[in-house]
Scaffold this motif. Structure first.
Motif, PDB file in Angstrom:
ATOM      1  N   THR A 476      54.654  50.327  45.136  1.00 48.21           N
ATOM      2  CA  THR A 476      53.730  49.579  45.980  1.00 48.21           C
ATOM      3  C   THR A 476      53.133  48.402  45.203  1.00 48.21           C
ATOM      4  OG1 THR A 476      53.230  51.690  46.923  1.00 48.21           O
ATOM      5  CG2 THR A 476      51.750  49.891  47.486  1.00 48.21           C
ATOM      6  N   ILE A 477      53.167  47.234  45.782  1.00 44.63           N
ATOM      7  CA  ILE A 477      52.521  46.077  45.143  1.00 44.63           C
ATOM      8  C   ILE A 477      51.517  45.516  46.129  1.00 44.63           C
ATOM      9  CG2 ILE A 477      52.787  43.740  44.233  1.00 44.63           C
ATOM     10  CD1 ILE A 477      55.762  44.273  43.959  1.00 44.63           C
ATOM     11  N   ILE A 478      50.317  45.204  45.682  1.00 45.60           N
ATOM     12  CA  ILE A 478      49.465  44.390  46.517  1.00 45.60           C
ATOM     13  C   ILE A 478      48.862  43.275  45.681  1.00 45.60           C
ATOM     14  CG2 ILE A 478      48.905  46.236  48.148  1.00 45.60           C
ATOM     15  CD1 ILE A 478      46.262  46.514  46.867  1.00 45.60           C
ATOM     16  N   GLN A 479      48.752  42.153  46.295  1.00 41.60           N
ATOM     17  CA  GLN A 479      48.043  41.077  45.630  1.00 41.60           C
ATOM     18  C   GLN A 479      46.942  40.701  46.585  1.00 41.60           C
ATOM     19  OE1 GLN A 479      49.815  37.406  43.699  1.00 41.60           O
ATOM     20  NE2 GLN A 479      48.942  36.601  45.571  1.00 41.60           N
ATOM     21  N   SER A 480      45.746  40.662  46.065  1.00 40.19           N
ATOM     22  CA  SER A 480      44.615  40.630  46.973  1.00 40.19           C
ATOM     23  C   SER A 480      44.124  39.213  47.220  1.00 40.19           C
ATOM     24  CB  SER A 480      43.495  41.441  46.363  1.00 40.19           C
ATOM     25  OG  SER A 480      43.038  40.729  45.241  1.00 40.19           O
ATOM     26  N   GLN A 481      43.136  39.154  48.071  1.00 37.20           N
ATOM     27  CA  GLN A 481      42.294  38.000  48.333  1.00 37.20           C
ATOM     28  C   GLN A 481      41.624  37.451  47.083  1.00 37.20           C
ATOM     29  OE1 GLN A 481      40.374  36.063  50.453  1.00 37.20           O
ATOM     30  NE2 GLN A 481      42.331  36.255  51.438  1.00 37.20           N
ATOM     31  N   HIS A 482      41.063  36.261  47.220  1.00 35.86           N
ATOM     32  CA  HIS A 482      40.173  35.724  46.191  1.00 35.86           C
ATOM     33  C   HIS A 482      39.008  36.663  45.969  1.00 35.86           C
ATOM     34  CE1 HIS A 482      41.283  31.612  45.404  1.00 35.86           C
ATOM     35  NE2 HIS A 482      41.723  31.562  46.634  1.00 35.86           N
ATOM     36  N   SER A 483      38.649  36.815  44.775  1.00 34.67           N
ATOM     37  CA  SER A 483      37.409  37.522  44.527  1.00 34.67           C
ATOM     38  C   SER A 483      36.266  36.552  44.834  1.00 34.67           C
ATOM     39  CB  SER A 483      37.363  37.966  43.073  1.00 34.67           C
ATOM     40  OG  SER A 483      36.057  38.296  42.748  1.00 34.67           O
ATOM     41  N   ARG A 484      35.103  37.110  45.153  1.00 29.97           N
ATOM     42  CA  ARG A 484      34.019  36.239  45.551  1.00 29.97           C
ATOM     43  C   ARG A 484      33.205  35.774  44.345  1.00 29.97           C
ATOM     44  NH1 ARG A 484      28.492  38.044  48.098  1.00 29.97           N
ATOM     45  NH2 ARG A 484      28.386  36.697  49.926  1.00 29.97           N
ATOM     46  N   LYS A 489      36.543  32.955  40.889  1.00 27.65           N
ATOM     47  CA  LYS A 489      36.833  32.439  42.216  1.00 27.65           C
ATOM     48  C   LYS A 489      38.282  31.989  42.405  1.00 27.65           C
ATOM     49  CE  LYS A 489      34.132  30.267  45.682  1.00 27.65           C
ATOM     50  NZ  LYS A 489      32.930  29.533  45.918  1.00 27.65           N
ATOM     51  N   HIS A 490      38.856  31.428  41.382  1.00 26.54           N
ATOM     52  CA  HIS A 490      40.217  30.934  41.558  1.00 26.54           C
ATOM     53  C   HIS A 490      41.234  31.881  40.957  1.00 26.54           C
ATOM     54  CE1 HIS A 490      38.670  27.444  43.423  1.00 26.54           C
ATOM     55  NE2 HIS A 490      37.797  27.322  42.435  1.00 26.54           N
ATOM     56  N   THR A 491      40.962  33.144  41.121  1.00 30.99           N
ATOM     57  CA  THR A 491      41.885  34.139  40.595  1.00 30.99           C
ATOM     58  C   THR A 491      42.181  35.168  41.683  1.00 30.99           C
ATOM     59  OG1 THR A 491      40.208  35.699  39.861  1.00 30.99           O
ATOM     60  CG2 THR A 491      40.798  33.944  38.310  1.00 30.99           C
ATOM     61  N   ARG A 492      43.228  35.926  41.434  1.00 32.45           N
ATOM     62  CA  ARG A 492      43.556  37.039  42.317  1.00 32.45           C
ATOM     63  C   ARG A 492      43.829  38.262  41.461  1.00 32.45           C
ATOM     64  NH1 ARG A 492      44.899  35.265  47.377  1.00 32.45           N
ATOM     65  NH2 ARG A 492      45.199  33.029  47.517  1.00 32.45           N
ATOM     66  N   ASP A 493      43.777  39.425  42.095  1.00 29.63           N
ATOM     67  CA  ASP A 493      44.153  40.635  41.377  1.00 29.63           C
ATOM     68  C   ASP A 493      45.547  41.051  41.837  1.00 29.63           C
ATOM     69  OD1 ASP A 493      41.621  40.633  40.320  1.00 29.63           O
ATOM     70  OD2 ASP A 493      40.815  42.009  41.830  1.00 29.63           O
ATOM     71  N   VAL A 494      46.373  41.442  40.892  1.00 31.28           N
ATOM     72  CA  VAL A 494      47.694  41.954  41.235  1.00 31.28           C
ATOM     73  C   VAL A 494      47.707  43.434  40.856  1.00 31.28           C
ATOM     74  CG1 VAL A 494      50.166  41.755  40.851  1.00 31.28           C
ATOM     75  CG2 VAL A 494      48.740  39.706  40.804  1.00 31.28           C
ATOM     76  N   VAL A 495      47.907  44.268  41.857  1.00 26.59           N
ATOM     77  CA  VAL A 495      47.840  45.706  41.634  1.00 26.59           C
ATOM     78  C   VAL A 495      49.161  46.322  42.090  1.00 26.59           C
ATOM     79  CG1 VAL A 495      46.479  47.782  42.067  1.00 26.59           C
ATOM     80  CG2 VAL A 495      45.396  45.548  42.245  1.00 26.59           C
ATOM     81  N   PHE A 496      49.694  47.235  41.308  1.00 24.36           N
ATOM     82  CA  PHE A 496      50.982  47.819  41.696  1.00 24.36           C
ATOM     83  C   PHE A 496      51.100  49.222  41.127  1.00 24.36           C
ATOM     84  CE2 PHE A 496      52.611  47.086  37.460  1.00 24.36           C
ATOM     85  CZ  PHE A 496      51.930  45.946  37.045  1.00 24.36           C
ATOM     86  N   THR A 497      52.066  49.976  41.655  1.00 19.87           N
ATOM     87  CA  THR A 497      52.304  51.309  41.109  1.00 19.87           C
ATOM     88  C   THR A 497      53.703  51.346  40.503  1.00 19.87           C
ATOM     89  OG1 THR A 497      53.176  52.223  43.168  1.00 19.87           O
ATOM     90  CG2 THR A 497      50.808  52.411  42.840  1.00 19.87           C
ATOM     91  N   ILE A 498      53.816  52.115  39.431  1.00 19.45           N
ATOM     92  CA  ILE A 498      55.116  52.330  38.782  1.00 19.45           C
ATOM     93  C   ILE A 498      55.202  53.819  38.419  1.00 19.45           C
ATOM     94  CG2 ILE A 498      55.266  49.996  37.801  1.00 19.45           C
ATOM     95  CD1 ILE A 498      54.376  51.132  35.137  1.00 19.45           C
TER      96      ILE A 498
END
Ligand code: ADP
Ligand code: ASP
Ligand code: MG
Length: 601
Positions: A476-484, A489-498
């Motif tokens: 599963t991979i998710i890349q999220s919205q902008h953090s507030r 502010k100009h970053t995102r989080d990339v979260v995944f499972t392995i």
């Protein structure tokens, strides 16, 4: 006269008594006028036992020697079954993968089948013999003739591949449960038999943890239109029919090496709504999506990212026509969702209207490490920024700017050599089938989170390329919205499972990149479980997600991550809540039967 391939799993051949029973069933099938090829697994827990022996000698035994070792299990059971058949007066011959000519890639411990030679099997069948073939193993194409294995649980794949190669009339998978059930009966004894299931649904279930079938077996059945049933070794009940579409592939060349991606789909009619900074506690997702379901709005993608402090971000997409209503609901609910009552900060609603979703699909991506990386790289090379990513095991969807959709489709079609097709319309099918067919649990994954990744093209590609180079499959991979947060502010989080055992390799592989990007240390969580609901009927039905989240909330189970595709919703929850989560989801969708199922040991 029909040609039938029968596969018997480890428990079914777990003792001499059980091997005798299998021999009787095989002989009966022959006496009914059929030719029979039998595929068997190693007896009982033999393969686990062999793995443990190697682990006593080394923490990290070499994959070649592991294949040499593990392939011996099946050699014992084919010989014993052949002897049992001969003792009944039934002519039989046992063959290893190499003797048949099950030719694979030279990739130890996870080889894919390239070709199956059928001449020798056909000769023995014509002589009136039952052919007993060792599952799970093959031989490499190279001059060295290396023994390979297909990956744990791979005998199913051997059986279906043999059925495809022999153009068998039927492939029967005999196991220790009555067929494919609504969930694992070892955890939920009220699980019920599913009489029929489509390959699409079974592929999701199998790759999301329902180990009753190896996902690659379902992939082959689907590609070659193999008729397949899953049934019990202990009874005459008909079991479950796995419905394959008409065959897509005629040529058997490169059997399992079909493309990893077989379609590029898109949907330009979507709007993305995000609620940032909602509290990280049970019940929040349930509340939001229940409110949306009450208005009969159907959500498509849902992504819930990592919590930062004590808050989460949730993003979802709906069709353009529904977006005003959905936005109004989000706005109405936001004031009640304060992550920090002291600071009186409300959740923030962010709407992105000019977006589109582009998706690659294909069962061939299961277990292939580089597909997500290639998709991200292709988009990056075209200068396209990825706003959200959500995956299932057989598809990857990216939300991008609407203006870039045409370029994205062209680039992806070119990279994966496929023709684009607009998003499939499943509605007519959907009305006939239940919203949720089954529930699956995966306890063997770990979650990795890379926070504050710069929001510019190429970042996801850089991450997944590194993982692919180390042959790590990403689930599963998710890349999220902008953090507030201002600083982020100009970053995102990339979260995944392995896979859990690949965590160390992954962290080492990514270390330099994270330093270059100035990201905080990777967050690793091994204490997670992924629970998924699957069903083709959930498309176009409002309220399925809400019901799932509400069932978890009622038990105070916190949802740590959400990822969806058209026919499945996965939630990552704390490992300690895994079994409870599976039970309540199963009950919430009325999947429980009247009677309970006990699995023989
Ligand atoms: P075999 O040795 O016959 O290949 P496996 O152990 O690989 O058998 O797979 C059968 C087991 O899969 C069952 O005993 C059951 O515990 C588990 N299982 C998990 N999910 C499901 C499901 N949805 N339906 C049936 N069995 C399942
Ligand atoms: N014996 C192998 C395993 O335990 C293959 C199989 O049973 O399908 O993984
Ligand atoms: Mg199995």
């Amino acid at each position: 006269m029909a040609l039938i391939v029968q596969k018997y799993g480890g428990t079914s051949v777990g003792s001499i008594e059980r091997i005798k029973k299998v021999a009787e069933r095989v002989q009966k099938t022959v006496n009914q006028g059929n030719q029979v090829v039998v595929v068997v697994s190693a007896m009982g827990k033999t393969t686990d036992g062999l793995v443990n022996l190697a682990k006593e000698l080394s923490d990290n035994p070499c994959r070649r020697e592991m294949d040499m070792l593990l392939s011996t299990g099946e050699q014992v059971s084919i010989a014993l079954l052949s002897i049992a058949l001969q003792a009944l007066g039934q002519d039989a011959v046992s063959l290893t993968g190499a003797q048949v000519g099950i030719v694979t890639e030279a990739e130890h411990s996870r080889a894919r089948i390239l070709e199956i030679k059928i001449e020798r099997m056909q000769r023995h069948l014509a002589e009136g013999k039952v052919v007993v073939v060792a599952g799970f193993q093959g031989i490499s194409q190279s001059e060295e003739l290396e023994i390979t294995t297909l990956g744990r649980g791979g005998s199913d794949t051997s059986a279906v591949a043999l059925a495809a190669a022999l153009k068998a009339d039927l492939c029967e998978i005999y196991t220790d449960v009555p067929g494919i059930l609504t969930t694992d009966p070892r955890i939920v004894p009220e699980a019920q038999l599913i009489r029929e299931i489509t390959c699409d649904e079974m592929l999701e279930l199998a790759s999301l943890g329902a180990k009753v079938l190896h996902p690659r077996a379902v992939e082959i059945a689907r590609n070659y239109g193999v008729s397949m049933v899953v049934r019990s070794s202990w009874s005459e009940d008909p079991g479950t029919k796995v419905i394959s579409p008409s065959p897509q592939f005629q040529s058997l060349e490169g059997l399992e090496l079909t493309r990893s991606v077989d379609a590029v789909e898109f949907d330009a009619n979507q709007v993305q709504i995000a609620l940032l900074q909602v509290p990280d506690r049970p019940g929040i997702a349930a509340r939001l999506f229940s409110a949306i379901a009450e208005q009969c709005l159907d959500v498509d993608l849902i992504i819930q990212s990592l919590h930062e402090g004590n808050s989460n971000d949730i993003a979802f997409t709906v069709t353009r026509e529904m977006s005003n209503k959905a936005e109004a609901i989000a706005e109405a609910i936001a004031p009640a969702l304060r992550s920090d009552p002291q600071r009186r900060e409300e959740a923030e609603v962010v709407v992105a209207k000019e977006i589109a979703k582009v998706t690659i699909t294909g069962a061939g991506m299961i277990g292939r490490s580089g597909v997500a990386a290639k998709m991200c790289q292709t988009l990056a090379d075209a200068g396209i920024n990825i706003k959200l990513i959500s995956t299932s095991e057989v598809k990857i969807s990216c939300v991008i700017a609407a203006a870039e959709l045409n370029r994205a489709i062209a680039a992806l079609c070119n990279a994966f050599e496929v023709h684009s097709s607009p998003v499939r319309s499943w509605t007519s099918e959907a009305q006939k089938v239940p919203a949720v067919r089954g529930v699956a649990l995966d306890l063997k994954q770990a979650r990795l989170a890379i926070r504050h990744v710069p929001d510019r093209p190429g970042m996801a590609a850089a991450i997944f390329n590194l993982l692919a180079q180390h042959k790590i499959s990403v689930y599963t991979i998710i890349q999220s919205q902008h953090s507030r947060y201002k600083e982020a502010k100009h970053t995102r989080d990339v979260v995944f499972t392995i896979a859990e055992e690949e965590v160390e390799t992954a962290c080492t592989a990514l270390a330099n990149l994270l330093e270059e990007l100035d990201c905080p240390p990777i967050l690793v969580d091994k204490e997670i479980a992924k629970i998924s609901i699957v069903g083709a009927g959930m498309i176009g039905q409002a309220g399925v997600a809400a019901k799932f989240f509400a069932a978890l909330a009622q038990e105070k189970i916190n949802i740590e991550m959400i990822a969806t595709s058209e026919i499945k919703i996965s939630c990552v929850v704390p490992k300690q809540d895994a079994e409870k989560a599976l039970q309540v989801a199963h009950t919430a969708f009325n999947l429980a039967g009247q009677s309970t199922i006990t699995v023989p040991t």
